[in-house]
Structures are given as C-alpha cells and as structure tokens.
Design a protein around this motif. Structure first.
Motif, PDB file in Angstrom:
ATOM      1  N   LEU A  60      13.835   8.212   6.064  1.00 14.57           N
ATOM      2  CA  LEU A  60      13.070   7.247   5.266  1.00 14.57           C
ATOM      3  C   LEU A  60      11.652   7.005   5.793  1.00 14.57           C
ATOM      4  N   VAL A  61      11.269   7.713   6.839  1.00 10.63           N
ATOM      5  CA  VAL A  61       9.917   7.521   7.380  1.00 10.63           C
ATOM      6  C   VAL A  61       9.089   8.763   7.045  1.00 10.63           C
ATOM      7  N   THR A  62       8.285   8.639   6.002  1.00 11.26           N
ATOM      8  CA  THR A  62       7.494   9.765   5.493  1.00 11.26           C
ATOM      9  C   THR A  62       6.119   9.252   5.105  1.00 11.26           C
ATOM     10  N   GLU A  63       5.252  10.139   4.697  1.00  7.79           N
ATOM     11  CA  GLU A  63       3.918   9.667   4.293  1.00  7.79           C
ATOM     12  C   GLU A  63       3.973   8.857   3.002  1.00  7.79           C
ATOM     13  N   ARG A  64       5.115   8.884   2.319  1.00  3.52           N
ATOM     14  CA  ARG A  64       5.246   8.071   1.108  1.00  3.52           C
ATOM     15  C   ARG A  64       5.978   6.752   1.373  1.00  3.52           C
ATOM     16  N   SER A  65       6.127   6.396   2.634  1.00  6.75           N
ATOM     17  CA  SER A  65       6.885   5.187   2.984  1.00  6.75           C
ATOM     18  C   SER A  65       5.947   4.020   3.261  1.00  6.75           C
ATOM     19  N   VAL A  66       6.256   2.888   2.641  1.00  4.57           N
ATOM     20  CA  VAL A  66       5.484   1.662   2.838  1.00  4.57           C
ATOM     21  C   VAL A  66       6.410   0.601   3.421  1.00  4.57           C
ATOM     22  N   PHE A  67       6.081   0.133   4.621  1.00  8.41           N
ATOM     23  CA  PHE A  67       6.895  -0.862   5.298  1.00  8.41           C
ATOM     24  C   PHE A  67       6.144  -2.181   5.319  1.00  8.41           C
ATOM     25  N   ALA A  68       6.801  -3.228   4.818  1.00  9.56           N
ATOM     26  CA  ALA A  68       6.170  -4.548   4.848  1.00  9.56           C
ATOM     27  C   ALA A  68       6.333  -5.160   6.229  1.00  9.56           C
ATOM     28  N   HIS A  69       5.284  -5.790   6.708  1.00 13.17           N
ATOM     29  CA  HIS A  69       5.227  -6.613   7.936  1.00 13.17           C
ATOM     30  C   HIS A  69       4.929  -5.828   9.207  1.00 13.17           C
ATOM     31  N   GLY A  70       5.938  -5.239   9.844  1.00 12.49           N
ATOM     32  CA  GLY A  70       5.693  -4.554  11.126  1.00 12.49           C
ATOM     33  C   GLY A  70       5.014  -5.480  12.130  1.00 12.49           C
ATOM     34  N   VAL A  71       5.504  -6.726  12.194  1.00 12.70           N
ATOM     35  CA  VAL A  71       4.867  -7.713  13.080  1.00 12.70           C
ATOM     36  C   VAL A  71       5.181  -7.432  14.547  1.00 12.70           C
ATOM     37  N   HIS A  72       6.383  -6.921  14.794  1.00 10.94           N
ATOM     38  CA  HIS A  72       6.816  -6.714  16.189  1.00 10.94           C
ATOM     39  C   HIS A  72       7.192  -5.245  16.373  1.00 10.94           C
ATOM     40  N   LEU A  73       6.211  -4.424  16.660  1.00  6.23           N
ATOM     41  CA  LEU A  73       6.480  -2.984  16.774  1.00  6.23           C
ATOM     42  C   LEU A  73       6.199  -2.480  18.190  1.00  6.23           C
ATOM     43  N   PRO A  74       7.126  -1.718  18.752  1.00  8.07           N
ATOM     44  CA  PRO A  74       6.792  -1.029  20.001  1.00  8.07           C
ATOM     45  C   PRO A  74       5.768   0.070  19.709  1.00  8.07           C
TER      46      PRO A  74
ATOM     47  N   THR B 142       3.726  10.435  10.917  1.00  2.57           N
ATOM     48  CA  THR B 142       4.306  10.771   9.613  1.00  2.57           C
ATOM     49  C   THR B 142       3.362  10.421   8.463  1.00  2.57           C
ATOM     50  N   GLY B 143       2.394   9.543   8.716  1.00  3.27           N
ATOM     51  CA  GLY B 143       1.515   9.091   7.630  1.00  3.27           C
ATOM     52  C   GLY B 143       2.085   7.906   6.875  1.00  3.27           C
ATOM     53  N   ALA B 144       3.228   7.377   7.360  1.00  2.00           N
ATOM     54  CA  ALA B 144       3.768   6.149   6.760  1.00  2.00           C
ATOM     55  C   ALA B 144       2.855   4.985   7.135  1.00  2.00           C
ATOM     56  N   GLY B 145       2.950   3.881   6.416  1.00  2.00           N
ATOM     57  CA  GLY B 145       2.039   2.775   6.716  1.00  2.00           C
ATOM     58  C   GLY B 145       2.677   1.417   6.547  1.00  2.00           C
ATOM     59  N   ILE B 146       1.854   0.412   6.867  1.00  2.00           N
ATOM     60  CA  ILE B 146       2.307  -0.988   6.882  1.00  2.00           C
ATOM     61  C   ILE B 146       1.539  -1.800   5.843  1.00  2.00           C
ATOM     62  N   ALA B 147       2.282  -2.584   5.066  1.00  2.00           N
ATOM     63  CA  ALA B 147       1.663  -3.620   4.236  1.00  2.00           C
ATOM     64  C   ALA B 147       1.637  -4.897   5.075  1.00  2.00           C
ATOM     65  N   VAL B 148       0.451  -5.285   5.502  1.00  2.00           N
ATOM     66  CA  VAL B 148       0.289  -6.476   6.347  1.00  2.00           C
ATOM     67  C   VAL B 148       0.315  -7.710   5.439  1.00  2.00           C
ATOM     68  N   CYS B 149       1.141  -8.695   5.809  1.00  2.00           N
ATOM     69  CA  CYS B 149       1.353  -9.859   4.931  1.00  2.00           C
ATOM     70  C   CYS B 149       1.121 -11.158   5.706  1.00  2.00           C
ATOM     71  N   PRO B 150      -0.142 -11.508   5.961  1.00  2.00           N
ATOM     72  CA  PRO B 150      -0.420 -12.614   6.889  1.00  2.00           C
ATOM     73  C   PRO B 150       0.085 -13.973   6.426  1.00  2.00           C
ATOM     74  N   SER B 151      -0.056 -14.313   5.143  1.00  2.00           N
ATOM     75  CA  SER B 151       0.359 -15.676   4.764  1.00  2.00           C
ATOM     76  C   SER B 151       1.869 -15.814   4.878  1.00  2.00           C
ATOM     77  N   SER B 152       2.595 -14.757   4.598  1.00  2.00           N
ATOM     78  CA  SER B 152       4.049 -14.764   4.767  1.00  2.00           C
ATOM     79  C   SER B 152       4.420 -14.896   6.237  1.00  2.00           C
ATOM     80  N   ASN B 153       3.731 -14.160   7.084  1.00  2.00           N
ATOM     81  CA  ASN B 153       4.049 -14.181   8.518  1.00  2.00           C
ATOM     82  C   ASN B 153       3.796 -15.561   9.126  1.00  2.00           C
ATOM     83  N   PHE B 154       2.749 -16.240   8.657  1.00  2.00           N
ATOM     84  CA  PHE B 154       2.517 -17.615   9.110  1.00  2.00           C
ATOM     85  C   PHE B 154       3.580 -18.549   8.532  1.00  2.00           C
ATOM     86  N   PHE B 155       3.859 -18.404   7.235  1.00  2.00           N
ATOM     87  CA  PHE B 155       4.751 -19.353   6.558  1.00  2.00           C
ATOM     88  C   PHE B 155       6.163 -19.329   7.137  1.00  2.00           C
TER      89      PHE B 155
END
Ligand code: GUN
Ligand code: ZN
Length: 433
Positions: free
Chosen positions: A256-270, A280-293
């Motif tokens: 499931l980790v490919t260049e077409r993969s979009v992962f929400a948050h990734g706040v705590h990643l090694p 892989t070219g996969a990426g993160i959708a950063v969601c700051p207001s959610s992470n604060f809330f």
C-alpha cells in the motif's frame, strides 16, 4: 468556443519554492484568458492585451490564486465539526461512527454531499481527496453531486471490516463494491477514485490484501488512508502488527506504499518512514487544524523537508476546525515554529494548491494556473476585515499572503471560479450564471 479574459493581480507557484527559488509566478496587473474552461494564456496585461484585442475582459478586484486543493477531508463528518472532549480513538467512537452510520441512507448522503460542496466552494476549495463512509451509497451520492457541478474530485468507499457494529463491511464486499465504483466513476469527467482503507486498525489482514490487489489492478487510482496520527493509535498498531518495523511498514507489507498513496497526518514518523515515503514517492496530507483540535501533535516540517517527502495540505473535517485552507496554512506555520521550522507563506500557498495537486496526481490539470490547465481559481480579499485591511495596507506581497493565512478564512474569499465560471461570489452570496 467561448473565450473570456479576467484582468487582475495573479499569483501562483509553479513548483515547491523550497526546491525551486524561482517558483513564484506573479503578475501585479495580469490577464488570464479562458477558452472553454481552460487557461489559453496568462501573463502581464500589457504584454497580452494586443494579442487579445477585442476580448471581453472582466476586472477582478483582489488576488487571483489557484483554487485550493484539500488533500484530506471527510464529507460525512461535516456536521460533526467541533465535537467536544476527546482524542482520536474516543472521538471516533463517541462522535464520528454514530454520524457515519446515517450514510446508509442515500437521501441523507445526497443532502450532506450538497452542503459539503457548497461549503468547499465558499471556502475556495475547488478540488479535494475525500473520504466517504463504508456505504457505497455515500460514494454514489458524492460523485453524483460533484459531477453535476463539474468539479475535479477524488473519493472512495471506506474499507473497514473491523469497524464497529453497523459500520462494517467484509473483505469480499470491499473488493466487489470498490471494483464496481471504480468501473462506474473513475475517470468519468473530472472524477477520480481512491481506494480508502480507513486506517490500519479497522481492516483485517485479508482486507488489506484486497486493498493492495485493487491498487495494483487499477493504475490510475489512488490509495488514501490515515497514518501515525495519535500516540494511542500508534501503540495499538504496534501491538497488532508485530512484524512491522513501524506504522508505515504495516501498510507497506500489503503493497500500500506507492507513489499513488496519500497518507493523512504522519505526525509521529520515524526517519525510516520518511525515507520510505520519499523512496516510493508516497506523500503526506498535512492537517494542522485537526492535529491541534484532537491534541494529536504537530507535524514535523523540518523532518519531511530533510527527507524530501511529498506534502499537501488537508482540512480533515470533522477533526479539523475549518474548511479554509488559508486558515489551515496559518496553523501549519504555527505547527512548524516550535521545532524551529519557519514555513514561508509562498510555500504554504504551494502546499494548498500545487503541492496537493501533485500529491493527488492532478497537477497536470489544476493547481498552478499554467497555460493549458483547467481554469479553477479564486479571488482573495486581503482587506476582508478592518484589521486585515490595516495589516495589509502598503505591505509586501509576502506579508499580504501571510496575513491572509493567519487572519483569513471564508470571509477573505471574494469569488470562486470553476472551469472559468463563477460558482461563488461572497457579495452576491451565490454563484453567477
Ligand atoms: N483515523 C481513522 N479514522 C479517522 C477519522 O475519521 N479522522 C481522523 N482524523 N483520523 C482517523
Ligand atoms: Zn481523516
């Protein structure tokens, strides 16, 4: 053939300004020429005026930027925004799962889909990567509503065979229903599909295998899920996936980790996860207001930049507190600062437009107001409130943009255009024919 011009101040980013210092494209007095919903030409008015003599030109007051692209949002959670009192796992049980059960009803799903799209456009968001619910009907309702408005949208049925009673599918249903939805909707007009396992904890191994098979079988389709958002969630993932070296690896083992993969948050990643995302070219959708809330934490922009991880910006409604990607961009700045990362306002605009577009693989079509792209754009008012007017009077472009991000929201959204057509005008309170 329809040809129309819009004259005004135009700003976009052709690339990530962290990678390309000349990424800012700005015309203080520009012309955008739209032919049949696409951008036929763009440049300084003085340079283009002669070539387009006789063109009907409308002057737009404000800052014209690409329509915002929300890289992670849940339309069924619209009415649960601002639900009090819990971090992620309790919040899901208490507020979200009960609300999502109602989307078995297609009429309810249709009503919420319409309200959601109205809100998106009011906030200047013209494209999004959207979670529906476990019910196929919720996806049908969303795509039908988006198609009727000619919006570029990506959505998918949520896979969750370990979900709560009444909100659960099976691996076989997930496969059959996802196949049917892809066949019907993917690539139809401006619509695209995302295979959408909710997160690692709500899918069995058998269902994660199905998700990987679906992803391999459908080359144009995205994979959309959540990753490493909350400490308790991460501990539960580690307890279940004992073979996995980290949370991302739990997905990776199922392809499931490919260049077409979009992962929400990734706040705590090694660091290892960031390396693997970049590789892989996969990426993160950063969601700051959610992470604060939800008290999830703050995204580590410096770590992501060190590893060159692809990023976009998401509202994550209903955990997010605003659909406005301006507001979320302002909070992204605030999330970065404690760790010493100073998010540049142009890069923040990139995250909300071209960055999200690249993450969603729609950057050929939207996100930077380049010639040939679809004409989805918004007009921002940097004097939307008396205080904003005071702050931005005589200010530099960077300071005006930053003020829009820190102080702006839907009030700063003067107009929203889709395929060159005005679908929201703040002062009229509706679109125009
Ligand atoms: N993780 C699994 N489901 C959800 C959800 O609906 N919202 C958020 N923020 N995180 C999740
Ligand atoms: Zn989410």
């Amino acid at each position: 053939m329809s040809l129309k011009g819009y004259r005004g101040e135009i700003l976009s980013l052709s690339h990530d300004p962290a990678e390309a210092p000349d990424a800012v494209r700005h015309e203080a007095d520009g012309l955008l020429v739209i032919e049949d919903g696409r951008i036929a030409a763009r440049g300084p008015y003085a340079q283009l005026a002669e070539r387009f003599a006789g063109l009907a030109v409308e002057r737009l007051e404000g800052l014209i930027v690409p329509g915002f692209i929300d890289a992670h949002v849940h339309y069924p959670q619209l009415g649960r925004i601002a639900s009090h009192g819990a971090q992620l796992l309790d919040w899901l049980e208490r507020h979200i799962f009960p609300a999502e059960k109602a989307f078995a009803d297609p009429v309810h799903a249709g009503e919420v889909a319409e309200a959601f799209l109205d809100e998106l456009l009011r906030h200047g968001t013209t494209s999004a990567l959207v979670f529906a619910t476990v019910h196929s009907a919720s996806v049908e309702a969303f795509f039908a509503a988006a198609e009727a408005r000619d919006l570029r949208m990506i959505c998918g049925k949520v896979l969750m065979d370990l979900g709560p009673e009444g909100l659960r599918d099976t691996a076989a249903e997930a496969q059959a229903e996802t196949e049917a939805l892809i066949a019907k909707w993917h690539g139809r007009g401006r619509l695209g599909y995302a295979i959408t396992p909710r997160y690692a904890l709500t899918s069995s191994d058998a269902q994660l295998i199905v998700a990987g098979e679906l992803l391999r079988a459908h080359p144009g389709v995205l994979l959309h899920t959540h990753l490493a958002e909350n400490a308790q969630e991460i501990a539960e993932v580690a307890a279940r996936f004992t073979e996995a070296v980290d949370y991302l690896d739990a997905y990776d083992r199922f392809g499931l980790v490919t260049e077409r993969s979009v992962f929400a948050h990734g706040v705590h990643l090694p660091d290892r996860s960031c390396e693997r995302l970049a590789e892989t070219g996969a990426g993160i959708a950063v969601c700051p207001s959610s992470n604060f809330f939800l008290g999830s934490g703050m995204f580590d922009f410096a770590q992501a930049e060190r590893h060159e991880v692809r990023l976009g910006l998401g509202s994550d409604i209903g955990a997010g507190t605003s659909l406005s990607l301006l507001h979320n961009a302002g909070l992204a700045y605030q999330a970065g600062l404690p760790a010493g990362y100073v998010l540049d306002p142009f890069r923040a605009l990139w995250l909300a437009t071209g960055g999200s577009a690249r993450l969603l693989h729609i950057d050929g079509e939207v996100g930077s107001l380049a010639e040939g792209q679809e004409a989805d754009f918004v007009v921002l008012d940097d004097a939307a409130t008396p205080l904003m007017a005071r702050r931005t009077a005589g200010a530099t472009l960077a300071d005006r943009l930053f003020a829009l991000q820190v102080l702006g929201d839907d009030r700063a959204l003067r107009q929203t255009y889709v395929l060159g057509r005005c679908v929201w005008d703040r002062d009229l309170r509706h679109g125009r024919a």
